[in-house]
Write an enzyme that holds these catalytic residues in place. Structure first.
Site, PDB file in Angstrom:
ATOM      1  N   TYR A   1      45.032  49.648  43.454  1.00 52.09           N
ATOM      2  CA  TYR A   1      43.713  50.236  43.292  1.00 52.09           C
ATOM      3  C   TYR A   1      43.754  51.744  43.512  1.00 52.09           C
ATOM      4  O   TYR A   1      43.167  52.264  44.443  1.00 52.09           O
ATOM      5  CB  TYR A   1      42.717  49.554  44.219  1.00 52.09           C
ATOM      6  CG  TYR A   1      42.537  48.083  43.909  1.00 52.09           C
ATOM      7  CD1 TYR A   1      41.695  47.691  42.882  1.00 52.09           C
ATOM      8  CD2 TYR A   1      43.219  47.109  44.613  1.00 52.09           C
ATOM      9  CE1 TYR A   1      41.533  46.357  42.572  1.00 52.09           C
ATOM     10  CE2 TYR A   1      43.060  45.775  44.313  1.00 52.09           C
ATOM     11  CZ  TYR A   1      42.208  45.400  43.286  1.00 52.09           C
ATOM     12  OH  TYR A   1      42.057  44.077  42.978  1.00 52.09           O
ATOM     13  N   GLY A   2      44.542  52.409  42.700  1.00 46.49           N
ATOM     14  CA  GLY A   2      44.613  53.854  42.776  1.00 46.49           C
ATOM     15  C   GLY A   2      45.483  54.389  43.887  1.00 46.49           C
ATOM     16  O   GLY A   2      45.334  55.542  44.287  1.00 46.49           O
ATOM     17  N   ASN A   3      46.383  53.580  44.408  1.00 45.92           N
ATOM     18  CA  ASN A   3      47.193  54.023  45.548  1.00 45.92           C
ATOM     19  C   ASN A   3      48.682  54.180  45.232  1.00 45.92           C
ATOM     20  O   ASN A   3      49.485  54.374  46.140  1.00 45.92           O
ATOM     21  CB  ASN A   3      47.014  53.065  46.724  1.00 45.92           C
ATOM     22  CG  ASN A   3      47.546  51.673  46.443  1.00 45.92           C
ATOM     23  OD1 ASN A   3      48.003  51.380  45.345  1.00 45.92           O
ATOM     24  ND2 ASN A   3      47.473  50.816  47.433  1.00 45.92           N
TER      25      ASN A   3
ATOM     26  N   LYS B   1      49.549  46.371  39.674  1.00 49.58           N
ATOM     27  CA  LYS B   1      48.804  45.661  38.635  1.00 49.58           C
ATOM     28  C   LYS B   1      48.696  46.471  37.359  1.00 49.58           C
ATOM     29  O   LYS B   1      48.651  47.699  37.390  1.00 49.58           O
ATOM     30  CB  LYS B   1      47.386  45.357  39.114  1.00 49.58           C
ATOM     31  CG  LYS B   1      47.307  44.262  40.140  1.00 49.58           C
ATOM     32  CD  LYS B   1      45.866  43.929  40.446  1.00 49.58           C
ATOM     33  CE  LYS B   1      45.779  42.769  41.413  1.00 49.58           C
ATOM     34  NZ  LYS B   1      44.390  42.421  41.693  1.00 49.58           N
TER      35      LYS B   1
ATOM     36  N   TRP C   1      46.155  47.208  34.487  1.00 49.45           N
ATOM     37  CA  TRP C   1      44.718  47.179  34.185  1.00 49.45           C
ATOM     38  C   TRP C   1      44.560  47.100  32.675  1.00 49.45           C
ATOM     39  O   TRP C   1      44.975  48.006  31.959  1.00 49.45           O
ATOM     40  CB  TRP C   1      44.044  48.424  34.749  1.00 49.45           C
ATOM     41  CG  TRP C   1      44.195  48.481  36.222  1.00 49.45           C
ATOM     42  CD1 TRP C   1      45.220  49.036  36.918  1.00 49.45           C
ATOM     43  CD2 TRP C   1      43.328  47.913  37.196  1.00 49.45           C
ATOM     44  NE1 TRP C   1      45.040  48.854  38.257  1.00 49.45           N
ATOM     45  CE2 TRP C   1      43.880  48.170  38.461  1.00 49.45           C
ATOM     46  CE3 TRP C   1      42.127  47.206  37.124  1.00 49.45           C
ATOM     47  CZ2 TRP C   1      43.279  47.755  39.643  1.00 49.45           C
ATOM     48  CZ3 TRP C   1      41.531  46.797  38.299  1.00 49.45           C
ATOM     49  CH2 TRP C   1      42.100  47.063  39.529  1.00 49.45           C
TER      50      TRP C   1
END
Length: 124
Positions: free
Chosen positions: A1-3, A26, A28
Site C-alpha cells: 500500500y504505497g510502502n 501486490k 494493482w
C-alpha cells in the site's frame, strides 16, 4: 500500500541478506495488459531494490484469465518466485484452474477483521 520505497530503503540499510528475507507485494490491476503487469512488477522491484520478490499477489479479481497469464510470465522470467491472489472467490479460483491447471495460486489473501466478519459470515 504505497510502502515499497520505504521497505526497499529498510532492506538496503539492513545487515540481513536478501536470501534471508521474504518479500511480498501486490499488483494493482489498473493496467491489466501483459506489458502493464510487467511494468508494474519492474517498478516494484526497482522501488524495493531487489531482483525478485518472493510472492507477487493480484490485488483483486479483474480480467482474471489475462491477468493470471501475465503473472505466470513474471514467474517464468524469474521476477517473482510465487504468485497468489487476494479477495478471490471460489468461482474466480475455478476460472484460473480451468485455464491454467498447472499454475494455481499459492495463496488467496482474504481481508478479515472484526468490522467485516459478520457481513462475510452472513453472505450467501
Amino acid at each position: 500500500y504505497g510502502n515499497e520505497a520505504s521497505v526497499g530503503n529498510a532492506v538496503r540499510r539492513s545487515s540481513v541478506q536478501r536470501k534471508d528475507l521474504f518479500i511480498a507485494t501486490k499488483f494493482w490491476p489498473d493496467d491489466l495488459v501483459d506489458q502493464g503487469c510487467l511494468r508494474a512488477c519492474q517498478k516494484s522491484l526497482s522501488e524495493l531494490g531487489v531482483d525478485y520478490v518472493d510472492l507477487y499477489i493480484v490485488h483483486c479479481p479483474q480480467r482474471i484469465v489475462e491477468t493470471w497469464g501475465a503473472m505466470i510470465e513474471l514467474q517464468r522470467r524469474g521476477l517473482v518466485r510465487s504468485i497468489g491472489v487476494s479477495n478471490f472467490s471460489v468461482n474466480h479460483l475455478h476460472a484460473i484452474a480451468k485455464h491454467y491447471p498447472d499454475h494455481l495460486p499459492v495463496v488467496n489473501q482474504i481481508e478479515m477483521h472484526p468490522f467485516i466478519w459478520r457481513s462475510r459470515r452472513d453472505r450467501k
